[in-house]
Design an enzyme around this catalytic site. Structure first.
Site, PDB file in Angstrom:
ATOM      1  N   ASP A  93     -17.760  22.730 -40.273  1.00 43.54           N
ATOM      2  CA  ASP A  93     -18.648  21.721 -39.103  1.00 43.54           C
ATOM      3  C   ASP A  93     -17.838  22.142 -37.689  1.00 43.54           C
ATOM      4  O   ASP A  93     -16.630  22.089 -37.787  1.00 43.54           O
ATOM      5  CB  ASP A  93     -18.398  20.393 -39.637  1.00 43.54           C
ATOM      6  CG  ASP A  93     -19.112  19.462 -38.535  1.00 43.54           C
ATOM      7  OD1 ASP A  93     -20.153  19.282 -38.835  1.00 43.54           O
ATOM      8  OD2 ASP A  93     -18.498  18.918 -37.985  1.00 43.54           O
ATOM      9  N   ILE A  94     -18.462  22.106 -36.770  1.00 45.19           N
ATOM     10  CA  ILE A  94     -17.955  22.485 -35.224  1.00 45.19           C
ATOM     11  C   ILE A  94     -17.497  21.160 -34.951  1.00 45.19           C
ATOM     12  O   ILE A  94     -17.947  20.268 -34.901  1.00 45.19           O
ATOM     13  CB  ILE A  94     -19.003  22.835 -34.451  1.00 45.19           C
ATOM     14  CG1 ILE A  94     -19.634  24.134 -34.979  1.00 45.19           C
ATOM     15  CG2 ILE A  94     -18.578  23.075 -33.127  1.00 45.19           C
ATOM     16  CD1 ILE A  94     -20.721  24.699 -34.014  1.00 45.19           C
ATOM     17  N   GLU A 109     -24.767  21.280 -36.945  1.00 48.45           N
ATOM     18  CA  GLU A 109     -23.641  22.246 -36.515  1.00 48.45           C
ATOM     19  C   GLU A 109     -22.890  22.680 -37.884  1.00 48.45           C
ATOM     20  O   GLU A 109     -21.649  23.026 -37.806  1.00 48.45           O
ATOM     21  CB  GLU A 109     -22.706  21.545 -35.538  1.00 48.45           C
ATOM     22  CG  GLU A 109     -22.177  20.367 -36.028  1.00 48.45           C
ATOM     23  CD  GLU A 109     -22.796  18.999 -35.752  1.00 48.45           C
ATOM     24  OE1 GLU A 109     -22.131  17.948 -35.741  1.00 48.45           O
ATOM     25  OE2 GLU A 109     -24.042  19.147 -35.610  1.00 48.45           O
TER      26      GLU A 109
END
Length: 325
Positions: A203-204, A246
């Site tokens: 996950d960003i 994301e």
């Protein structure tokens, strides 16, 4: 429902905004082996496998809500006997008596297989006629060319449909549907051969801030660039996919706990050190889990997601294995 629509040569199914079936025509009922009372009032997802439910949530619902229609969606419905039946589905949303409904037209993909068999039969007949009647050579050669052309076009259509259904449109890497299929395959291999495999959920960090600060166009560029970094960093047998938003996933075949942690940490460093001209810098958090005999398809995803949450809580830009929780 109009009589002509009820008996139309294509499937028709209508459901409300919450997914509960309102109408279904006789054609679809006959194809699937159901009666009206089996489906009306039931949720549309009762006809779907887990993989196809994911398609509905990640592609169908977002598009029908945003654009009001969905065109040529490749989807499988489960019949009364449990058989998976492939369809091409077109859907459109509209309001009827202040009630929002979604109408779907369904065309069986099985017709394409029948079409291929018909082409082969025609080709054989053409070859027999060629041997019997030399004077028809020119005409037969033209028929042969046309059949070959149709076969090539058909193969291209089938290949394109499969690729589209398994590919994330933005990043060009496999989508959640493809990930789900490959995860099921890995579990089957594990049950038969006891080969370990691990799962990463990536996950960003602070991606909402990226979109809010630089705009969604830059956010899309960041997603594409991250997808390319992940593809370049993993091994040839590893499976990278966009999980949604994301989040990305990587299936690591033949990978135990220690090796999975090392791979995840390597990704952390590679992404942190990459040149992010659009945002200045970027990091990711990673959750890891390694499949065990007690696990299921749902449990390994859930545990990797819990590990991801711990990575976020402990400062981000790090990898956490569920075994360490």
């Amino acid at each position: 429902m109009d009589v002509r629509l009820r008996e139309a040569p294509c499937g028709f199914i209508s459901f409300d905004h919450n997914g509960y079936i309102i109408e279904v025509n006789n054609t679809f009922l006959e194809w699937m082996g159901f009666k009206q009372e089996n489906l009306v009032g039931k949720h549309i997802e009762s006809l779907l496998t887990m993989a196809n439910k994911l398609i509905f949530h990640s592609y169908f619902y977002p598009n029908i809500n945003l654009h009001g229609h969905v065109e040529e969606l490749f989807i499988n419905f489960t019949s009364q006997t449990g058989e998976s039946v492939p369809y091409l589905m077109n859907a459109r949303r509209f309001e009827q008596d202040d009630i929002e409904v979604i109408d779907c037209i369904l065309v069986q993909m099985k017709k394409r297989i029948d079409y291929e068999l018909e082409l082969r039969t025609t080709k054989k007949q053409m070859e027999e006629a060629y041997l019997e009647k030399n004077r028809a050579l020119a005409k037969l050669e033209q028929i042969y060319i046309e059949i070959e052309k149709k076969q090539i076009e058909l193969m291209e259509i089938n290949s394109g449909l499969v690729q589209i259904s398994n590919t994330d449109k933005l990043t060009g890497i496999p989508n959640r549907r493809f990930f789900q299929e490959k995860l099921e395959e890995q579990i089957v291999i594990y049950r038969k051969e006891e080969k370990p495999f691990s799962l990463l959920i990536i996950d960003i960090d602070h991606f909402k801030k990226v979109n809010d600060t630089y705009g969604h166009q830059i956010g899309d560029i960041v997603l594409v660039k991250l997808a390319n970094i992940l593809k370049n960093q993993v091994r040839s047998d590893d499976i990278v996919a966009r999980f949604g938003g994301e989040e990305f996933t990587i299936i690591l075949p033949n990978t135990d706990v220690d090796e999975a942690i090392l791979i995840a940490q390597k990704l952390n460093r590679a992404i942190e050190l990459a040149e992010w001209t659009e945002t200045g810098n970027l990091t990711v958090s990673v959750g890891i889990d390694t499949f065990t005999e007690d696990d299921t398809e749902a449990s390994i995803v859930k545990k990797a997601d819990q590990a991801l949450y711990v990575s976020k809580e402990n400062g981000r830009n790090r990898a956490t294995h569920f075994i360490d929780l």
